[in-house]
Write a protein that holds these residues in place. Structure first.
Motif, PDB file in Angstrom:
ATOM      1  N   GLY A 145       0.786  -1.219   0.000  1.00  0.00           N
ATOM      2  CA  GLY A 145       0.000   0.000   0.000  1.00  0.00           C
ATOM      3  C   GLY A 145       0.819   1.271   0.000  1.00  0.00           C
ATOM      4  O   GLY A 145       0.325   2.327  -0.397  1.00  0.00           O
ATOM      5  N   ILE A 146       2.077   1.216   0.449  1.00  0.00           N
ATOM      6  CA  ILE A 146       2.919   2.407   0.475  1.00  0.00           C
ATOM      7  C   ILE A 146       3.559   2.577  -0.905  1.00  0.00           C
ATOM      8  O   ILE A 146       4.205   1.653  -1.418  1.00  0.00           O
ATOM      9  CB  ILE A 146       4.004   2.297   1.559  1.00  0.00           C
ATOM     10  CG1 ILE A 146       3.346   2.179   2.941  1.00  0.00           C
ATOM     11  CG2 ILE A 146       4.945   3.501   1.517  1.00  0.00           C
ATOM     12  CD1 ILE A 146       4.320   1.943   4.071  1.00  0.00           C
ATOM     13  N   VAL A 147       3.378   3.742  -1.503  1.00  0.00           N
ATOM     14  CA  VAL A 147       3.838   3.974  -2.866  1.00  0.00           C
ATOM     15  C   VAL A 147       5.351   3.764  -2.984  1.00  0.00           C
ATOM     16  O   VAL A 147       6.134   4.416  -2.307  1.00  0.00           O
ATOM     17  CB  VAL A 147       3.468   5.396  -3.332  1.00  0.00           C
ATOM     18  CG1 VAL A 147       4.032   5.674  -4.728  1.00  0.00           C
ATOM     19  CG2 VAL A 147       1.954   5.570  -3.327  1.00  0.00           C
ATOM     20  N   GLY A 148       5.746   2.831  -3.837  1.00  0.00           N
ATOM     21  CA  GLY A 148       7.155   2.555  -4.083  1.00  0.00           C
ATOM     22  C   GLY A 148       7.815   1.617  -3.092  1.00  0.00           C
ATOM     23  O   GLY A 148       8.965   1.224  -3.288  1.00  0.00           O
ATOM     24  N   ALA A 149       7.106   1.231  -2.033  1.00  0.00           N
ATOM     25  CA  ALA A 149       7.714   0.414  -0.989  1.00  0.00           C
ATOM     26  C   ALA A 149       8.142  -0.955  -1.489  1.00  0.00           C
ATOM     27  O   ALA A 149       9.056  -1.576  -0.936  1.00  0.00           O
ATOM     28  CB  ALA A 149       6.744   0.251   0.188  1.00  0.00           C
ATOM     29  N   GLN A 150       7.486  -1.453  -2.548  1.00  0.00           N
ATOM     30  CA  GLN A 150       7.807  -2.777  -3.060  1.00  0.00           C
ATOM     31  C   GLN A 150       9.123  -2.817  -3.825  1.00  0.00           C
ATOM     32  O   GLN A 150       9.692  -3.890  -4.037  1.00  0.00           O
ATOM     33  CB  GLN A 150       6.682  -3.291  -3.960  1.00  0.00           C
ATOM     34  CG  GLN A 150       6.540  -2.590  -5.303  1.00  0.00           C
ATOM     35  CD  GLN A 150       5.709  -1.315  -5.229  1.00  0.00           C
ATOM     36  OE1 GLN A 150       5.550  -0.715  -4.175  1.00  0.00           O
ATOM     37  NE2 GLN A 150       5.171  -0.897  -6.359  1.00  0.00           N
ATOM     38  N   VAL A 151       9.632  -1.658  -4.240  1.00  0.00           N
ATOM     39  CA  VAL A 151      10.838  -1.639  -5.072  1.00  0.00           C
ATOM     40  C   VAL A 151      12.073  -2.083  -4.289  1.00  0.00           C
ATOM     41  O   VAL A 151      12.837  -2.934  -4.771  1.00  0.00           O
ATOM     42  CB  VAL A 151      11.028  -0.253  -5.724  1.00  0.00           C
ATOM     43  CG1 VAL A 151      12.282  -0.236  -6.597  1.00  0.00           C
ATOM     44  CG2 VAL A 151       9.805   0.099  -6.562  1.00  0.00           C
ATOM     45  N   PRO A 152      12.322  -1.580  -3.083  1.00  0.00           N
ATOM     46  CA  PRO A 152      13.430  -2.129  -2.298  1.00  0.00           C
ATOM     47  C   PRO A 152      13.230  -3.615  -1.958  1.00  0.00           C
ATOM     48  O   PRO A 152      14.207  -4.375  -1.902  1.00  0.00           O
ATOM     49  CB  PRO A 152      13.422  -1.274  -1.019  1.00  0.00           C
ATOM     50  CG  PRO A 152      12.727  -0.021  -1.403  1.00  0.00           C
ATOM     51  CD  PRO A 152      11.706  -0.423  -2.411  1.00  0.00           C
TER      52      PRO A 152
END
Length: 360
Positions: A146-153
């Motif tokens: 749900g946190i924008v961009g959190a999945q990239v790391p």
């Protein structure tokens, strides 16, 4: 005197790169490599399942059976189906909050997904996670976030684990055009290139970050170039054509499996619905949406190819009937599944002492 501010950039074209008309019958020299009849049929089924599932989810949201946020994937089906059509067993998937399509494409049970949307105990997170928080180790799906961009790391970390273990798996890390402006994305790019990690960063550019067009939010609107300063190659792909997506994915995966590091694929796609179910999408013209539906719909493109290959309208209607039955069964299961027991509030909060990661 302060310099005069620049005028906002012109609205970016909604037309995906190299898009083809859905009704085009004849082959063209600039078309991507074709799929076999069986591959086209498989892609058609998978995209249609996502489309019908999301339509049902939207209907159930309107009936009050799904609460909270609900971000639908309608229009973008070719991206995840094409990517996973090129993946191997063991490749990982991680994405943001527009995640139902990714779950279905990697083989998660529609019943469990729909039950989670409705907050029932039969859901993948026992009804405690909802739309944006599902997970499946079995299917190598490491969550919607749900946190924008959190999945990239996280996706970058999955790629690090692959390199550390010496396998040839690739991390497929999906995020949107809005998330492409997040600082943590560039920290991840830097690490991935320094350590030559096997990760494909898939930017699903559906033209609007919530209600803001790419042209108004990004100084560099060609998001495939965002890795240039890190020496990461990238390319724009017609994300409405499952053939183009699969061809680009195979190329990127070959790059990663050869130990050359990360790769960026910017998928030029389009969402037909608003950002979420609560978004009336008044920031774009109805004509724009209708044009995309009529001329570039990813499912219609495959449908025309199947008809040209000799399938009948009745056969395609039977497939749609079967898909609708699967979706209706999932909706029925979700509504019949009980709500979580209140005691579930205290579970899955901390790891147990005998958890493998704790005992290591």
């Amino acid at each position: 005197m302060a310099p005069k501010p620049k005028r906002p950039a012109k609205q970016a074209s909604a037309k995906p790169a190299s898009s083809k008309s859905a009704g085009k019958k004849t082959a063209r020299s600039d078309e991507p490599p074709g799929l076999s009849g069986q591959e086209d049929l498989k892609a058609y089924r998978e995209m249609l399942l996502i489309r019908r599932f999301e339509e049902k989810a939207g209907q159930m949201y309107g009936m009050g059976l799904i609460g909270g946020f609900c971000h639908l994937y309608i229009g973008q089906e070719a991206v995840v189906v094409g990517l996973l059509g090129a993946a191997r067993q063991g490749d990982q998937i991680v994405t943001g909050y527009r995640d139902h399509g990714h779950m279905l494409a990697c083989g998660m049970d529609p019943k469990g997904v729909m039950a989670e949307l409705t907050g029932r105990s039969g859901g993948y997170s026992k009804g405690k996670g909802g739309s944006m928080h599902m997970f499946s180790v079995e299917k190598c799906f490491y969550g919607g976030h749900g946190i924008v961009g959190a999945q990239v790391p996280i996706g970058t970390g999955l790629a690090f684990s692959n390199k550390y273990r010496g396998n040839d798996h690739v991390s497929l890390t999906f995020f949107g055009d809005g998330a492409a402006n997040q600082g943590q994305v560039y920290e991840s790019f830097n690490m991935a290139e320094l350590w030559t990690l096997p990760v494909i960063y898939v930017i699903e550019n559906n033209q609007y970050a919530m209600g803001t067009s790419v042209a108004r939010a990004s100084a560099q609107t060609n998001l495939s170039k965002r890795g240039v300063s890190f020496n990461i190659p990238g390319e724009q792909v017609d994300g409405m054509d499952v053939r183009a997506v699969r061809a680009a994915a195979l190329k990127a995966m070959e790059w990663c499996r050869a130990g050359k590091g990360p790769y960026i694929l910017e998928m030029m796609t389009y969402r037909y619905r608003g950002h979420s179910m609560s978004d009336p999408a008044k920031y774009r013209a109805k004509e724009e949406v209708n044009k995309m539906r009529q001329e570039h719909d990813p499912i219609e493109q495959v449908r025309h190819r199947l008809l040209d290959a000799g399938m009948s309208e009745d056969e395609l209607k039977d497939i749609d009937k079967d898909i609708r039955a699967i979706v209706n069964e999932a909706a029925e299961f979700a509504q019949q599944s009980p709500e979580p027991d209140p005691a579930e509030l205290w579970t899955d909060v901390l790891a147990k002492e005998d958890h493998a990661a704790v005992g290591a």
